[in-house]
Design a protein around this motif. Structure first.
Motif, PDB file in Angstrom:
ATOM      1  N   GLY A 172       0.719  -1.256  -0.034  1.00 16.87           N
ATOM      2  CA  GLY A 172       0.094  -0.196   0.059  1.00 16.87           C
ATOM      3  C   GLY A 172       0.834   1.219  -0.121  1.00 16.87           C
ATOM      4  O   GLY A 172       0.726   2.260  -0.841  1.00 16.87           O
ATOM      5  N   ARG A 215      -6.635   3.078   1.665  1.00 19.24           N
ATOM      6  CA  ARG A 215      -7.782   2.620   2.656  1.00 19.24           C
ATOM      7  C   ARG A 215      -7.729   1.284   3.288  1.00 19.24           C
ATOM      8  O   ARG A 215      -7.364   0.382   2.329  1.00 19.24           O
ATOM      9  CB  ARG A 215      -9.297   2.800   1.973  1.00 19.24           C
ATOM     10  N   PRO A 273      -9.036  -2.116   5.062  1.00 19.96           N
ATOM     11  CA  PRO A 273     -10.244  -2.838   5.412  1.00 19.96           C
ATOM     12  C   PRO A 273     -10.540  -3.023   6.568  1.00 19.96           C
ATOM     13  O   PRO A 273     -10.452  -4.243   6.970  1.00 19.96           O
ATOM     14  CB  PRO A 273     -10.084  -4.006   4.310  1.00 19.96           C
ATOM     15  N   ASP A 304      -5.977  -6.850   1.389  1.00 19.67           N
ATOM     16  CA  ASP A 304      -5.595  -6.000   0.356  1.00 19.67           C
ATOM     17  C   ASP A 304      -6.194  -4.746   0.762  1.00 19.67           C
ATOM     18  O   ASP A 304      -7.039  -4.632   1.353  1.00 19.67           O
ATOM     19  CB  ASP A 304      -6.256  -6.455  -1.136  1.00 19.67           C
ATOM     20  N   GLU A 314      -6.807  -0.401  -0.248  1.00 19.08           N
ATOM     21  CA  GLU A 314      -7.351  -0.031  -1.811  1.00 19.08           C
ATOM     22  C   GLU A 314      -6.772   1.407  -1.744  1.00 19.08           C
ATOM     23  O   GLU A 314      -6.901   2.376  -0.698  1.00 19.08           O
ATOM     24  CB  GLU A 314      -8.982   0.240  -1.598  1.00 19.08           C
ATOM     25  N   VAL A 352      -7.372   5.124  -2.840  1.00 19.75           N
ATOM     26  CA  VAL A 352      -8.490   6.139  -2.891  1.00 19.75           C
ATOM     27  C   VAL A 352      -8.024   7.486  -3.183  1.00 19.75           C
ATOM     28  O   VAL A 352      -7.412   8.260  -2.583  1.00 19.75           O
ATOM     29  CB  VAL A 352      -9.355   6.148  -1.617  1.00 19.75           C
TER      30      VAL A 352
END
Lengths: 343, 343
Positions: free
Chosen positions: A175, A297, A299, A329, A331, A333
Motif C-alpha cells: 500500500g 484505505r 479494510p 488487500d 485500496e 482512494v
DNA sequence: CTGAAAGCGCTAACAA
DNA sequence: TTGTTAGCGCTTTCAG
C-alpha cells in the motif's frame, strides 16, 4: 442457613432446583428441557417450561461455565477506541463474536506493553475462550506465559513478533509503495514520510516508501514526531526551512494526517499546490475536508471480522498454536490532496 | 475419573487444590493467602506464594464469581460504535469500569428495541453486576422483566421512559436553543431543523428549536429524513425549490451534519454564504472541514464516565431503583458554518 | 493461625 | 424417559 454478608439485599433469583421442585421433576430433567437435549417426554417438557416461564427463570451462565469449563466469552484487547479505524475493527469483530453465541469482553491497552500483558492475564483468569488483540509491542515470550492456559489467540492489524501466533494483517508495504509511486507520478522529488509513532505497521509502510524512493534514485527521509499537534507543527516548520523543502508528504497513519493537515493550515501552506499529501488509513469524512485526502484505505471491518472468524476456527478445531498469516488487500482512494483533480 | 468429552485436549490448568497440596497446606489457607485476608503466618504465606509463582497459578474467576455471586463484570449496551460520540462514551465508561476492578462486556443493539431487550436478557444470564446502556426505545415495562434479577441499571444519553431509571443526559433542549438563537442573531428567518432519525434526544432538541422559533415569531419546520445520503440530498433539493427556501439549517446530530454537508456540496450551495449551518454534536475533525462546523458539543467522555460512576455507586449502596437524573452542560463551539468569521 | 467441610448453580454420567 | 449423584474451582464458616 447462610447469613447474607454482602450489601446486596435482593432476594436470590430462582435456580434450576426451584424449577425442578415446582415442576415436580428431578433437577436433571429440568436441565434437559432447558438445553433441549436428551429424551424428555412432551408433557414433562411442557410442565417444566411452564414453570420456567412462570418463574421468569434465567439460567446462570456462570455456573454453566464453571461446569463445562467454557465461558463462551471472547476477550478483545485494543489500544483505544480513539482511532475510528479501531472502532470499526471492534464493531466488526463483535458482530461475529455475538453471532457465534459468545460475548465480547472489551479491554484497552493504551498501546502500552505492560498493559497488554496485564489485560491478557486478567482475561485468562476470567476464563475467556479466546483472545483477539491488536498488539503494540507484546513479544511472543511475554505472550506465552500470560497465555499459559493455552487459550486460542489471534492478533490483528499487527503481528506478535518472535513466535507462532496467527495474525490478520493488511498489505502495509504494498500500500505504501502504491502511495509513494503515485506521488512520484505527480513529479515530486522531495517526498518525506512521517508519523507520530512507530510500531510494526509503520515500519512496514516506511519500508515500502524507502524502497520506492531508492528505486527512483531519490533520498528517503522518514521523520517520526511526538504524537502531539504541537510537535508535528514544529517538525513541519523545520522541514520547510531546509534547502530543499519537501513538496510532498506521505503520512503514515490517520491521526498523523490530521495533525499534518492542521499544521499545514496554520502555516498557510496550500494543499496540494504547495504540498501534496497522501495518507495511509482513511478518515471518516475525508471527502468533506478542506483538502479531500488521497489515502490508502484499510479494510478495517474485514480485518476485525476475519480475525474473529479465525479465532473461532481455532477454538473449534483446537489446533494449538500456528502462525497462519492472512494479509488483506488495501485500496488506493484518489481524492485531491495528491494533486489529482477531484472526480 | 472423568472422561474428556470436549474437543479441547489441553491439559487442565492448576487449581487451588494443586497449590494447597504442593505447599502442604489446607485449601482454605491457600485461598487466604491468595486473597490476602484472614490470618496466615508469614512462613505459610511465603511457601504458598512460592508454589503459586512456580505453577504460574491463575485463580479461576468464574468459580469465584459463582461462589460469591458477583461477577465483577458490567454490561455495556450501545447502538453501535459507528458514531464517534458513542465510541468516546464507551471508552470513558470502560476506563472507570476497569478502574473499579471490573471488566466490561460490550454489546450492540443497533438501536433496535428487540435487540436491546435481548441483549439485556443475555447479560442478565451472564450474571453481570450492573448494566450501562444507551437506550433507543426500550420502555420501563420491557426493561424491568428483563432485569428481573434486580440488577443495577443506568441509562445514558437517553432516558428510559415510563418508570424509575437513573439516567445521565445532556442539556439537549438548552443546547438547541442556544444554537438556534445564534442563527437568529445572524439575521436568519427561514431556519429549518433536520435529522435522520428521531429518538428522544432529537425530540428534545427539536423542542428547543421550536420554542426559540415561536418566540421569535417564526414558523418552525422540523424535517426528518431517512438515514441515507441519498434521502438527505433529495430532501434538500425539495426545500430549495420552495417559495421561501431556508437560509439556515439546524442539524440535530453528527451523522446528519455529514450527510447535509455532502448534499450541500453536491448542489453547490455555499456554506455559510448561501446556507448557514449549526450542528448538534461535534465531529472529530470539524475544524478541518471545507466548512468548519459550528456545533453544540456534547461532553461525551464525561457522559460515559459519569454513567459508570453512578452505576458503581448504585452497586455499592444497593439503593434499588431510583430515578436520579444528571444533566450535563453542553458547549457551544463557534467555527464558521454559522456565518461567523473563523477565529 | 489453620484444616475440613459445605456449598454457589449447573451438567453429565450412571442407574433405575 | 427420569432421578440421583458427583463434581467444576473457589470462598467462607466453624472447629480445632
Amino acid at each position: 442457613m447462610q447469613k447474607e454478608v454482602s450489601p446486596i439485599k435482593r432476594k436470590r433469583p430462582p435456580t434450576l432446583v426451584h424449577v425442578a421442585r415446582l415442576a415436580g421433576v428431578g433437577i436433571g430433567t429440568a436441565s434437559r428441557v432447558l438445553n433441549g437435549d436428551g429424551y424428555v417426554s412432551e408433557k414433562t417438557t411442557a410442565r417444566v417450561q411452564a414453570v420456567i416461564d412462570d418463574l421468569k427463570y434465567r439460567p446462570n451462565e456462570v455456573a454453566r461455565s464453571l461446569k463445562v469449563r467454557r465461558s463462551r466469552a471472547i476477550g478483545l484487547v485494543v489500544p483505544s477506541l480513539e482511532d475510528p479505524f479501531t472502532a470499526t475493527c471492534v464493531q466488526a469483530a463483535q458482530s461475529v463474536i455475538r453471532a457465534n453465541g459468545a460475548l465480547s469482553v472489551l479491554t484497552f491497552s493504551e498501546g502500552k506493553n505492560e498493559m497488554e500483558i496485564q489485560e491478557i492475564d486478567y482475561l485468562v483468569r476470567r476464563q475467556v475462550d479466546g483472545i483477539l488483540m491488536i498488539p503494540r509491542g507484546t513479544q511472543y515470550k511475554q505472550l506465552m506465559p500470560a497465555l499459559n492456559q493455552q487459550i486460542p489467540f489471534v492478533a490483528f492489524d499487527q503481528p506478535v513478533p518472535g513466535g507462532k501466533v496467527d495474525s490478520i494483517l493488511v498489505k502495509n508495504k504494498a500500500g505504501a509503495m502504491e502511495a509513494v509511486t503515485h506521488l512520484l507520478k505527480h513529479g515530486h522529488k522531495h517526498i518525506i514520510a512521517t508519523n507520530v509513532d512507530s510500531p510494526y505497521t509503520i515500519v512496514q509502510r516506511a519500508a515500502g516508501y524507502e524502497e520506492v524512493m531508492k528505486n527512483a534514485g531519490l533520498t528517503p527521509v522518514v521523520a517520526i514526531s511526538q504524537p502531539s499537534q504541537q510537535a508535528v507543527l514544529e517538525h513541519l516548520e523545520l522541514w520547510m526551512k531546509r534547502k530543499h523543502p519537501p513538496t510532498a508528504i506521505f503520512s503514515m497513519n490517520g491521526l498523523t494526517s490530521i495533525y499534518l493537515l492542521r499544521a499545514l493550515a496554520q502555516l498557510k501552506i496550500k494543499v496540494p499546490e504547495q504540498m501534496a499529501i497522501v495518507g495511509f488509513d482513511d478518515l471518516p469524512f475525508a471527502d468533506l475536508l478542506a483538502n479531500p485526502l488521497t489515502v490508502v484505505r484499510q479494510p478495517a471491518a474485514q480485518l476485525g471480522a476475519r480475525a474473529a472468524e479465525l479465532l473461532f476456527e481455532r477454538i473449534a478445531t483446537d489446533t494449538g498454536y500456528t502462525s497462519k498469516r492472512v494479509t488483506l488487500d488495501v485500496e488506493f482512494v484518489i481524492r485531491n490532496s495528491c494533486g489529482c483533480k477531484e472526480t
